[in-house]
Design a protein around this motif. Structure first.
Motif, PDB file in Angstrom:
ATOM      1  N   VAL A 102      10.121  -1.611   4.351  1.00  0.00           N
ATOM      2  CA  VAL A 102       9.438  -0.657   5.237  1.00  0.00           C
ATOM      3  C   VAL A 102      10.090  -0.685   6.622  1.00  0.00           C
ATOM      4  CG1 VAL A 102       7.241  -0.062   6.339  1.00  0.00           C
ATOM      5  CG2 VAL A 102       7.276  -0.780   3.936  1.00  0.00           C
ATOM      6  N   ARG A 113       5.551  -9.123  -1.542  1.00  0.00           N
ATOM      7  CA  ARG A 113       5.709  -9.211  -2.977  1.00  0.00           C
ATOM      8  C   ARG A 113       6.364 -10.541  -3.346  1.00  0.00           C
ATOM      9  NH1 ARG A 113       9.516  -4.665  -5.580  1.00  0.00           N
ATOM     10  NH2 ARG A 113      10.238  -5.872  -7.348  1.00  0.00           N
ATOM     11  N   THR A 168      10.590  -1.714  -2.840  1.00  0.00           N
ATOM     12  CA  THR A 168      11.874  -2.076  -2.234  1.00  0.00           C
ATOM     13  C   THR A 168      13.002  -1.339  -2.961  1.00  0.00           C
ATOM     14  OG1 THR A 168      10.990  -4.264  -1.754  1.00  0.00           O
ATOM     15  CG2 THR A 168      13.384  -4.033  -1.675  1.00  0.00           C
ATOM     16  N   ASP A 203       4.413  -1.184 -12.623  1.00  0.00           N
ATOM     17  CA  ASP A 203       3.033  -0.960 -12.188  1.00  0.00           C
ATOM     18  C   ASP A 203       2.297  -0.153 -13.250  1.00  0.00           C
ATOM     19  OD1 ASP A 203       2.635  -2.070  -9.486  1.00  0.00           O
ATOM     20  OD2 ASP A 203       4.337  -0.777  -8.987  1.00  0.00           O
ATOM     21  N   TYR A 228       2.743   5.133  -2.097  1.00  0.00           N
ATOM     22  CA  TYR A 228       3.189   4.052  -2.963  1.00  0.00           C
ATOM     23  C   TYR A 228       4.692   4.098  -3.153  1.00  0.00           C
ATOM     24  CZ  TYR A 228       4.419   2.367  -7.658  1.00  0.00           C
ATOM     25  OH  TYR A 228       5.045   1.784  -8.725  1.00  0.00           O
ATOM     26  N   PRO A 260      -2.321  -2.279  -3.024  1.00  0.00           N
ATOM     27  CA  PRO A 260      -3.440  -1.369  -3.273  1.00  0.00           C
ATOM     28  C   PRO A 260      -4.360  -1.252  -2.052  1.00  0.00           C
ATOM     29  CG  PRO A 260      -3.143  -2.876  -5.109  1.00  0.00           C
ATOM     30  CD  PRO A 260      -2.244  -3.359  -4.016  1.00  0.00           C
TER      31      PRO A 260
END
Ligand code: PRX
Length: 631
Positions: A289, A507, A391, A481, A388, A367
């Motif tokens: 991000v 993560r 990386t 996911d 959503y 989430p």
């Protein structure tokens, strides 16, 4: 059909002309000959033959029109500093950094590993590498020396860049000794370490012949102008390591041209930012991000980006909103964990500041629970958009696109497939498409759109094996996911299909934590699972079998062992991976074939039904787990 649905459809059915148009958003030194080369699936090459440069697009391109506009605003509540750099000033600073880096023999394709706090020099260094065609690999400052060493050995950098120290909540975090240790552990240490001396750690000692002092060198290189190295679109811009199912982190490799195009488009379509406006992303440059939406995205789009060093609740829980008000922030991007932290504070802080400049608040990384989503929406009074991505993709997979169509937020959902992504929700059993409201594995039909990872650094086979082998008969990229789509087309994310957990938006692979725990001499066996946490989303919990049971026979012994094991994890991986607790058992629940019953373990830890246990080897293990959880 709505404007957005139309755009999405065109991006899939008319892929090449769609992206050829999008590509006009950036500067090409040499135009591309071909939009997409997909002759070797699943490897996609975007904008073949085109030459460009990320630093040029983020900085130089704006000098003529917005040289005096702030490009980077550094705000530190740790050092009580605020410093603004115009595009002209950013250009100068990046050139000095590039000149210093180039003087160490770093050039096109060479790797540079950055281990840095949230300071302007981190941004200068990333952009300087891009300018030189060097490949940066930023390692998050919370990782331990052993993790950093593993990344050094994979990337084999020519140069490392660090600082004497970072600060967190007023406490110094000593980066330099950690880098010394990482370099000592590494088999392929860099020749030089460039140290930005902030004057926080007064004790650090340079290693003669290896360490270089940035502040001194910058003086020698003052006024330097370093020409841009034009790269072919597919040449790598950076490596960013991320966790998966195995203990060995993967180096996500990003290209140059595709990434620039994807970011440029996303800034307009998704984030609805306008050149000249201000974006505030509360992440860290060590995460994806930070790469995409603190550094490259907003700058490529000619916006002002805010680099914030500090906590969200210090000096008080109004600090982010004060920044929004003071700097007239238009686009903000944060994380659900941060929102949950703020939710626990006095709501008056949110009402204290004028947030009228803000158009949307975006959240991603984990989430977003519906109560938090609703609370934030009401508190901020602006659309809060959950989106959503990963990386691997570098930019959103699911989102609303308020730059194209006003956002119709549905609480708990990150929205619709982003243009360029051909998403498929597949039934796990037979790889057929799941119907409305039916759970499936979220996959992307390749070619992946521009900006997504092009391979695993140095390991094409691992890229294919890891991401494209979930369904044997279909070449599909697995996100790992679970998802479900409702009748209106909104997708909801239901958690990971693998053993990756998400702690405060970070993560982490449970295997990595297990390996770290195992580094403690008294551990025979360990299982780590993620358990729900009200603020951090998930927390790791470890169940350990020790070699010498006498050491955990008493309460005092158990506490001492737990502390030692937690310290081992800190040393091996870093504090972000530290388990909430270590519980001692003599048996782990396994199937008769020896497979750990991880989901049952996790269910028990969360107080749920452990599910189907017909294959369990020894039911006594469950009793032990239940008892340990009561302690
Ligand atoms: O499991 C998903 C979760 O975070 C993973 C990606 O994490 P990372 O590689 O750190 O990239 C973060 C980039 C924003 C995903 O596979 N995740 C991310 N965003 C969401 C999410 N889970 C639910 N909702 C989201 N909005």
């Amino acid at each position: 059909m709505g404007a957005y649905a139309d755009l999405h459809r065109r991006s899939i059915t008319d892929r090449e002309s769609f992206w050829a148009e999008e590509a006009q958003r950036i500067h090409w030194h040499r135009p591309f000959d071909q939009v997409l080369d997909y002759s070797r699936p699943p490897f996609a090459k975007w904008f073949v033959g085109g030459q460009t440069n990320l630093c040029y697009n983020a900085v130089d391109r704006h000098l003529a029109t917005r040289g005096d506009q702030p490009a980077l605003v550094y705000i530190s509540t740790e050092t009580d500093t605020e410093k603004s750099y115009t595009y002209n000033e950013l250009h100068d600073a990046v050139n000095v950094m590039a000149s210093v880096i180039a003087a160490q023999g770093v050039g096109r394709g060479d790797r540079v590993l950055l281990y840095m706090p949230m300071i302007p020099e981190a941004v200068f260094a990333m952009l300087a590498c891009a300018r030189l065609g060097a490949v940066h690999s930023v390692v998050f400052g919370g990782f331990a020396a052993a993790s950093c060493a593993a990344r050094i050995d994979d990337a084999k950098p020519k140069l490392m860049i660090t600082a004497d120290a970072g600060l967190r909540g007023g406490k110094a975090i000593h980066y330099k000794p950690l880098v010394d240790e990482a370099v000592r552990l590494a088999k392929h240490p860099p020749r030089h370490v460039l140290v930005v001396n902030r004057g926080i750690d007064k004790e650090w000692q340079p290693v003669p012949g290896r360490d270089l002092l940035y502040t001194a060198l910058a003086g020698n290189h003052a006024g330097a102008q370093v020409p841009v190295t034009w790269l072919e679109s597919s040449e790598p811009s950076y490596i960013l390591y991320t966790s998966g199912t195995t203990g060995k982190p993967k180096g996500v490799q990003r290209d140059t041209g595709g990434y620039a195009v994807a970011l440029a488009g996303s800034m307009q379509h998704i984030y609805d930012g306008r050149p000249g406006e201000t974006m505030f992303t509360t992440s860290d440059v060590g995460w994806v991000v930070g790469h995409s939406y603190i550094v490259y995205g907003p700058l490529i789009h000619g916006m002002t980006t805010i680099l914030y060093e500090g906590l969200p609740i210090r000096p008080d829980a109004g600090i982010w909103w004060k920044i929004v008000a003071d700097h007239k922030v238009n686009v903000m991007f944060s994380s659900p964990t941060a929102a949950r932290v703020l939710k626990k504070q006095d709501p008056a802080y949110l009402k204290k500041y004028d947030l009228s400049s803000l158009r949307h608040l975006f959240l991603a990384g984990e989430p977003l629970d519906e109560p938090t989503h609703r609370w934030l929406h009401d508190a901020v009074g602006k659309p809060v958009i959950d989106h959503y991505w990963q990386t691997e993709t570098g930019w959103p997979i699911l989102s609303l696109a308020p730059g194209i169509e006003p956002a119709q937020v549905k609480y708990g959902s990150p929205g619709f497939p982003v243009y360029g992504y051909d998403l498929k929700l597949l039934r796990e059993a037979d790889a057929t498409e799941a119907g409305p409201n039916e759970k499936g594995v979220l996959t992307i039909a390749p070619p992946l759109p521009p900006g997504c990872m092009t391979t695993v650094w140095g390991d094409d086979a691992r890229f294919v094996e890891t991401y494209f082998r979930t369904f044997p008969d279909q070449l599909l990229y697995a996100t790992f996911d679970w998802g479900v789509r409702d009748a209106d087309g909104y997708t909801f994310i239901l958690g990971r299909t693998d053993d990756v957990i998400n702690v405060a938006g970070h993560r982490i692979g449970t295997r990595e934590i297990e390996e770290a725990v195992q580094a403690h001499a008294n551990i025979a066996e360990v299982a780590v699972v993620g358990v729900a946490d009200a603020v951090k989303g998930q927390m790791p919990l470890a169940f350990a079998v020790v070699r010498d049971a006498a050491k955990v026979a008493t309460e005092a012994g158990r506490v001492a062992q737990e502390q030692e094991i937690l310290a081992t994890v800190d040393r091996q991986l870093g504090g972000i991976a530290r388990p909430k607790r270590v519980l001692f058992v003599t048996l782990l629940p396994k199937t008769r074939s020896g497979k750990l019953l991880r989901r049952s373990l996790q269910a028990l830890a969360e107080g749920r039904d452990p599910g189907d246990l017909t294959t369990i080897e020894d039911p006594a293990a469950l009793e032990q787990i239940r008892n340990a959880l009561l302690t």
